[in-house]
Design a protein around this motif. Structure first.
Motif, PDB file in Angstrom:
ATOM      1  N   ASN A  57       0.785  -1.242   0.000  1.00  0.00           N
ATOM      2  CA  ASN A  57       0.000   0.000   0.000  1.00  0.00           C
ATOM      3  C   ASN A  57       0.815   1.290   0.000  1.00  0.00           C
ATOM      4  O   ASN A  57       0.580   2.180  -0.805  1.00  0.00           O
ATOM      5  CB  ASN A  57      -0.959   0.020   1.178  1.00  0.00           C
ATOM      6  CG  ASN A  57      -2.075  -0.957   0.975  1.00  0.00           C
ATOM      7  OD1 ASN A  57      -3.138  -0.616   0.491  1.00  0.00           O
ATOM      8  ND2 ASN A  57      -1.826  -2.211   1.302  1.00  0.00           N
ATOM      9  N   ILE A  58       1.783   1.400   0.905  1.00  0.00           N
ATOM     10  CA  ILE A  58       2.521   2.660   1.014  1.00  0.00           C
ATOM     11  C   ILE A  58       3.378   2.874  -0.238  1.00  0.00           C
ATOM     12  O   ILE A  58       3.333   3.931  -0.873  1.00  0.00           O
ATOM     13  CB  ILE A  58       3.408   2.690   2.296  1.00  0.00           C
ATOM     14  CG1 ILE A  58       2.585   2.303   3.526  1.00  0.00           C
ATOM     15  CG2 ILE A  58       4.112   4.025   2.451  1.00  0.00           C
ATOM     16  CD1 ILE A  58       1.635   3.328   4.057  1.00  0.00           C
ATOM     17  N   LYS A  59       4.097   1.832  -0.637  1.00  0.00           N
ATOM     18  CA  LYS A  59       4.921   1.961  -1.843  1.00  0.00           C
ATOM     19  C   LYS A  59       4.061   2.245  -3.067  1.00  0.00           C
ATOM     20  O   LYS A  59       4.451   2.978  -3.962  1.00  0.00           O
ATOM     21  CB  LYS A  59       5.727   0.681  -2.069  1.00  0.00           C
ATOM     22  CG  LYS A  59       6.879   0.551  -1.110  1.00  0.00           C
ATOM     23  CD  LYS A  59       7.757  -0.583  -1.542  1.00  0.00           C
ATOM     24  CE  LYS A  59       8.993  -0.667  -0.661  1.00  0.00           C
ATOM     25  NZ  LYS A  59       9.762  -1.885  -0.939  1.00  0.00           N
ATOM     26  N   PHE A  60       2.878   1.643  -3.078  1.00  0.00           N
ATOM     27  CA  PHE A  60       1.944   1.844  -4.199  1.00  0.00           C
ATOM     28  C   PHE A  60       1.532   3.306  -4.303  1.00  0.00           C
ATOM     29  O   PHE A  60       1.578   3.900  -5.382  1.00  0.00           O
ATOM     30  CB  PHE A  60       0.723   0.941  -3.972  1.00  0.00           C
ATOM     31  CG  PHE A  60      -0.438   1.196  -4.883  1.00  0.00           C
ATOM     32  CD1 PHE A  60      -0.365   0.875  -6.231  1.00  0.00           C
ATOM     33  CD2 PHE A  60      -1.628   1.729  -4.395  1.00  0.00           C
ATOM     34  CE1 PHE A  60      -1.452   1.084  -7.077  1.00  0.00           C
ATOM     35  CE2 PHE A  60      -2.711   1.945  -5.222  1.00  0.00           C
ATOM     36  CZ  PHE A  60      -2.617   1.622  -6.568  1.00  0.00           C
ATOM     37  N   LEU A  61       1.169   3.899  -3.172  1.00  0.00           N
ATOM     38  CA  LEU A  61       0.711   5.296  -3.225  1.00  0.00           C
ATOM     39  C   LEU A  61       1.840   6.220  -3.694  1.00  0.00           C
ATOM     40  O   LEU A  61       1.611   7.147  -4.468  1.00  0.00           O
ATOM     41  CB  LEU A  61       0.126   5.730  -1.877  1.00  0.00           C
ATOM     42  CG  LEU A  61      -1.228   5.076  -1.578  1.00  0.00           C
ATOM     43  CD1 LEU A  61      -1.716   5.404  -0.171  1.00  0.00           C
ATOM     44  CD2 LEU A  61      -2.317   5.464  -2.597  1.00  0.00           C
ATOM     45  N   PHE A  62       3.084   5.929  -3.284  1.00  0.00           N
ATOM     46  CA  PHE A  62       4.222   6.725  -3.773  1.00  0.00           C
ATOM     47  C   PHE A  62       4.410   6.533  -5.274  1.00  0.00           C
ATOM     48  O   PHE A  62       4.645   7.484  -6.011  1.00  0.00           O
ATOM     49  CB  PHE A  62       5.506   6.374  -3.013  1.00  0.00           C
ATOM     50  CG  PHE A  62       5.589   7.092  -1.697  1.00  0.00           C
ATOM     51  CD1 PHE A  62       5.706   8.484  -1.654  1.00  0.00           C
ATOM     52  CD2 PHE A  62       5.523   6.397  -0.492  1.00  0.00           C
ATOM     53  CE1 PHE A  62       5.769   9.161  -0.428  1.00  0.00           C
ATOM     54  CE2 PHE A  62       5.578   7.063   0.726  1.00  0.00           C
ATOM     55  CZ  PHE A  62       5.701   8.458   0.764  1.00  0.00           C
ATOM     56  N   ALA A  63       4.284   5.274  -5.721  1.00  0.00           N
ATOM     57  CA  ALA A  63       4.467   4.989  -7.151  1.00  0.00           C
ATOM     58  C   ALA A  63       3.405   5.713  -7.979  1.00  0.00           C
ATOM     59  O   ALA A  63       3.689   6.250  -9.049  1.00  0.00           O
ATOM     60  CB  ALA A  63       4.400   3.486  -7.397  1.00  0.00           C
ATOM     61  N   VAL A  64       2.179   5.759  -7.455  1.00  0.00           N
ATOM     62  CA  VAL A  64       1.099   6.428  -8.185  1.00  0.00           C
ATOM     63  C   VAL A  64       1.365   7.938  -8.246  1.00  0.00           C
ATOM     64  O   VAL A  64       1.207   8.567  -9.293  1.00  0.00           O
ATOM     65  CB  VAL A  64      -0.274   6.139  -7.529  1.00  0.00           C
ATOM     66  CG1 VAL A  64      -1.361   7.021  -8.100  1.00  0.00           C
ATOM     67  CG2 VAL A  64      -0.636   4.672  -7.691  1.00  0.00           C
ATOM     68  N   ARG A  65       1.806   8.511  -7.135  1.00  0.00           N
ATOM     69  CA  ARG A  65       2.094   9.955  -7.121  1.00  0.00           C
ATOM     70  C   ARG A  65       3.160  10.300  -8.148  1.00  0.00           C
ATOM     71  O   ARG A  65       3.042  11.269  -8.891  1.00  0.00           O
ATOM     72  CB  ARG A  65       2.578  10.390  -5.734  1.00  0.00           C
ATOM     73  CG  ARG A  65       1.419  10.644  -4.800  1.00  0.00           C
ATOM     74  CD  ARG A  65       1.894  10.916  -3.431  1.00  0.00           C
ATOM     75  NE  ARG A  65       2.393  12.279  -3.275  1.00  0.00           N
ATOM     76  CZ  ARG A  65       2.665  12.818  -2.097  1.00  0.00           C
ATOM     77  NH1 ARG A  65       2.500  12.118  -1.007  1.00  0.00           N
ATOM     78  NH2 ARG A  65       3.097  14.031  -1.997  1.00  0.00           N
TER      79      ARG A  65
END
Ligand code: UDP
Length: 245
Positions: free
Chosen positions: A227-235
């Protein structure tokens, strides 16, 4: 494909509408593969896991947003989206539709006690339904799927966790003439009644993930990784695509 390209493939309507549409397709005898996309599978696909990428793009695939991080990611990228679609609600909706219409259902996954309890519950409620099940711990899963194909089921629910369940379905899809296939994660545990779902408050406020982590702290690492890495990747991807346009 970037993570945004995968997000664009995700259904944007309401959860009830999504379930109704999947149930309608199932009753019409369509072949459909429902992927409830969570950050883990989206990250794998965008990092070049070919199997994950392929299954999200198959012609039979319908993709639903599984979890609030996916909904937030879609919003961050300016994509329309109403709400998350949970595996539990989807599995329940499809089981009810199959039961009410006397259809053939195969369940694969979870502990023996869990899947047997769930099967007994539906057999009792809908005697006209044909139901075959197997737990997710013994036996060769590829052989079990081949056995299911011979039954020409209308619904196949696989509860082994992401992405093993989706990869197993994708490997066998061609052997089935029709049917609705869904990887449903921990749904059998909840639908059997043997594991409690988060209290209503957590479901309503989209904080079911928090409840699960507090109850099972071992989940934290996985939560962080996906989740956390995903949100950074999306940003990052959203910033880059803005720069390009
Ligand atoms: N499971 C299984 N066989 C395995 C590993 C897991 O049947 O070898 C089942 C497990 O009992 C549970 C489900 O797979 O019912 C996975 O649940 P989890 O909540 O971890 O799934 P998620 O939706 O988080 O991927």
């Amino acid at each position: 494909m970037t993570v945004i390209d995968y997000l664009k493939r995700i259904y944007s309507g309401s959860a009830a509408e999504f379930t109704a549409r999947a149930a309608e397709g199932m009753l019409a005898g369509k072949k459909q593969f429902v992927v409830t996309a969570n950050p883990e599978i989206l990250m794998r696909a965008s990092k070049g896991d070919e199997e994950a990428s392929r299954l999200l793009c198959l012609p039979e695939t319908l993709v639903a947003p599984d979890g609030i991080s996916v909904v937030k990611a879609m919003r961050r990228c300016g994509l329309p989206v109403q709400e998350r679609v949970t595996g539990v609600d989807l599995a329940q909706g499809l089981l009810e539709a199959a039961g009410q219409n006397g259809r053939t259902v195969c369940l694969l996954g979870a502990r023996e006690e869990v899947v047997a309890t769930l099967a007994a519950k539906y057999r009792e409620r809908y005697p006209a339904m044909t139901l075959r099940f197997h737990n997710g711990y013994d036996g060769d899963k590829d052989d079990l799927m081949a056995g299911f194909a011979a039954m020409k089921p209308d619904l196949v629910l696989v509860a082994l966790g992401v992405p093993a369940q989706e990869k197993l379905i994708a490997r066998h899809l061609d052997a089935f003439e029709k049917g609705t296939f869904v990887g449903v994660g921990g749904s059998f545990d909840v639908l059997s009644g043997l594991k409690r779902r988060a209290p209503e408050f957590f479901i309503r406020t989209n904080t079911e993930w928090l409840y699960r982590i507090v109850r099972e702290p071992a989940r934290f690492k996985r939560f962080y990784e996906s989740n956390i890495k995903f949100l950074f990747a999306v940003r990052r991807a959203a910033r880059e695509s803005k720069k390009k346009s």
